[in-house]
Write an enzyme that holds these catalytic residues in place. Structure first.
Site, mmCIF file in Angstrom:
data_model
loop_
_atom_site.group_PDB
_atom_site.id
_atom_site.type_symbol
_atom_site.label_atom_id
_atom_site.label_comp_id
_atom_site.label_asym_id
_atom_site.label_seq_id
_atom_site.Cartn_x
_atom_site.Cartn_y
_atom_site.Cartn_z
ATOM 1 N N ARG A 176 0.726 -1.180 -0.132
ATOM 2 C CA ARG A 176 -0.094 -0.107 -0.202
ATOM 3 C C ARG A 176 0.962 1.267 -0.100
ATOM 4 O O ARG A 176 1.918 1.322 0.480
ATOM 5 C CB ARG A 176 -0.900 0.088 1.320
ATOM 6 C CG ARG A 176 -2.166 -0.803 1.064
ATOM 7 C CD ARG A 176 -2.949 -0.204 0.388
ATOM 8 N NE ARG A 176 -4.617 -0.425 0.277
ATOM 9 C CZ ARG A 176 -4.844 -1.501 -0.768
ATOM 10 N NH1 ARG A 176 -4.172 -1.644 -1.871
ATOM 11 N NH2 ARG A 176 -6.173 -1.788 -0.811
ATOM 12 N N HIS A 217 -0.044 0.879 -10.254
ATOM 13 C CA HIS A 217 -1.040 0.113 -9.067
ATOM 14 C C HIS A 217 -1.586 -0.930 -10.084
ATOM 15 O O HIS A 217 -2.980 -1.246 -9.838
ATOM 16 C CB HIS A 217 -2.051 0.862 -8.367
ATOM 17 C CG HIS A 217 -2.608 0.171 -7.127
ATOM 18 N ND1 HIS A 217 -2.938 0.728 -6.070
ATOM 19 C CD2 HIS A 217 -2.693 -0.989 -6.965
ATOM 20 C CE1 HIS A 217 -3.507 -0.303 -5.178
ATOM 21 N NE2 HIS A 217 -3.160 -1.318 -5.671
#
Lengths: 321, 321
Positions: free
Chosen positions: A236, A284
């Protein structure tokens, strides 16, 4: 349409996350169950028993008084856990083997890119230089994986099979065949001191926010064949202190970084990550989720729940993952 | 110094191939055996029973009338086999697990780079574009390996473990658990028709020279997720028709290529491979040989030979590898 209703709250944007496509997928796999795509002006909120969500707005789920289970359509639940109005019902994470395999692809690719000096070799190609440098074998490199859940354990095994020395660190003690496992704050330094390539697959919790910072990077192994340690973060963005990463790449504390996640996504155009020669940047997409697999997974979990079996992969509210 | 003498004929250049370093390595592993680094003006050529060679000049080995075994310090023996004056004694190839593992690193890295759209993602980074494209899983891609010797079989297993569909093709029939194996000219088209990423690990022989040409590329699978098939050649430069590769990249018959070997090495500065946006170029460093491992391997083979055991990895003169 005799089964309890499932609401879909999808705030996506990209093609893969089109709300209408999710609706038709869930219609296919939820036989005889009403599937409601929100917002729906005519909906009676008391009818909804289940919710499958992607980036719902804070407070949005509190509108359903009879909600029994929330399914998050991705692996990371940090944003949901930050919603203080989240109903106190089981929250289920996605854990499908497809997602695990994709994350291992990303980890193996990026470990190999740094190990085999890809940034140097691409620069040599651009400059038309035939200049092979000594290439050490995988067995000369220690890869340390932070986070030994399903994803970390799977990646660890794949790297071991390629000949890397692999160790792991996790919050609580874990056992993985053939992998030296460290755990807890007390063993973190010992883990870092022998790590040439650090792979972060940690969940984001109050304990792990900004854990990837200068203090941690400075403890990594400094005398390995790579010359300086490398960071790979596919967990993350909130795990990383981005100013520290850039400063450590600049001063040689880090020799390179592969980043798939960022504190702000999409990554702002003025971020130095875009142009830093030591950064391998991906948007991502390390582990895209296969929407068909996930729809089936949620439908199966609901069937289990309704027949009295335990839900799988329920988030532990005190740990935050 | 009571054992038969070993001559070293090393024509290298790079640091790893320094003749003096090879001499000291062989002195270390050949106890009680005289090791002679050529040229040596005072040498009686009749004393030499063994030769360990790297790129010897044609005719050079014919000077030793009592030669019993030649050891080639690399895996490819095509240049040696082209020497018509080569003494008719067993020629042994290097086959050490270290070299095999390094080649598998290269193959896995380059398959993953094309599979995971690295050229597109690096261009996106340069242009500061946050633009993830759909990423198919490894299970959607068929990797076809030409050449199923030690290297090909090992790479095939590693790719299978990452989830790729893997098939193989070789001159003669082979069996590898979990891999569909094709063989011979009659089965080549069937193999090519289902291959999205073609990995060449073939030896160079009169039969395989320029086998990687337009006719072959045109038979590869054209409707896979990658859009067009990809070539990865880590075998020998002589396997490839370089003009065909460039033309096929230009007209879309090939979608990309990773090349480690070339018809002329070092690759000339005017080769279009340097600048072609679809080419991922490495300077023949896919599988560096570990000199210590190889020295031990040769010493062990000589001991086997002198105690009457069969030599391993002897080249078949009629096949050429």
């Amino acid at each position: 349409m005799n089964k309890a209703a499932l609401a879909l709250l999808i705030h996506g944007g990209t093609e893969n996350w089109s709300p209408q496509r999710w609706k038709s997928r869930f219609d296919n796999v939820c036989s005889n169950r009403r599937v409601v795509l929100l917002p729906d002006a005519g909906l009676d909120p008391t009818e909804i028993r289940y919710a499958a969500v992607w980036k719902p707005a804070p407070g949005e789920l509190a509108a359903f008084p009879n909600l029994r289970v929330i399914f998050n359509l991705g692996a990371g639940v940090d944003a949901l856990m930050a919603d203080r109005s989240l109903p106190k019902v089981p929250l289920v994470r996605v854990a499908v083997s497809d997602l695990t395999a994709r994350m291992t692809e990303y980890v193996v690719l990026h470990v190999l890119m740094h190990h085999r000096q890809e940034p140097y070799l691409r620069a040599s190609q651009r400059e038309k230089r035939w200049a092979p440098k000594y290439q050490w074998p995988a067995s000369a490199i220690s890869v340390g994986i932070m986070g030994l859940g399903t994803l970390g354990a799977h990646a660890a095994r794949a790297l071991t099979q390629l000949g890397f020395r692999v160790t792991g660190w996790s919050r609580s003690a874990k056992r993985i065949d053939g992998i030296e496992c460290f755990h807890g704050a007390a063993q973190l330094d010992a883990f870092l001191q022998q790590t040439d390539i650090l792979v972060s697959l940690l969940p984001l919790t109050p304990d792990t926010r900004h854990i990837l910072n200068r203090d941690l990077f400075a403890k990594l192994h400094r005398t390995g064949p790579l010359g300086a340690p490398v960071l790979i973060n596919a967990g993350r963005g909130g795990l990383q202190n981005e100013a520290d990463i850039l400063a450590c790449l600049d001063d040689g504390t880090l020799g390179g970084a592969s980043l798939d996640v960022y504190e702000t996504e999409p990554l702002p155009p003025d971020s130095r990550f875009w142009t830093h020669p030591k950064v391998v940047l991906t948007p991502h997409n390390a582990a895209d989720t296969d929407a068909d697999e996930i729809s089936k997974y949620v439908a199966r979990q609901i069937e289990r729940f309704e027949s009295g079996d335990a839900l799988e992969n329920v988030v532990d509210a005190t740990r935050g993952y």
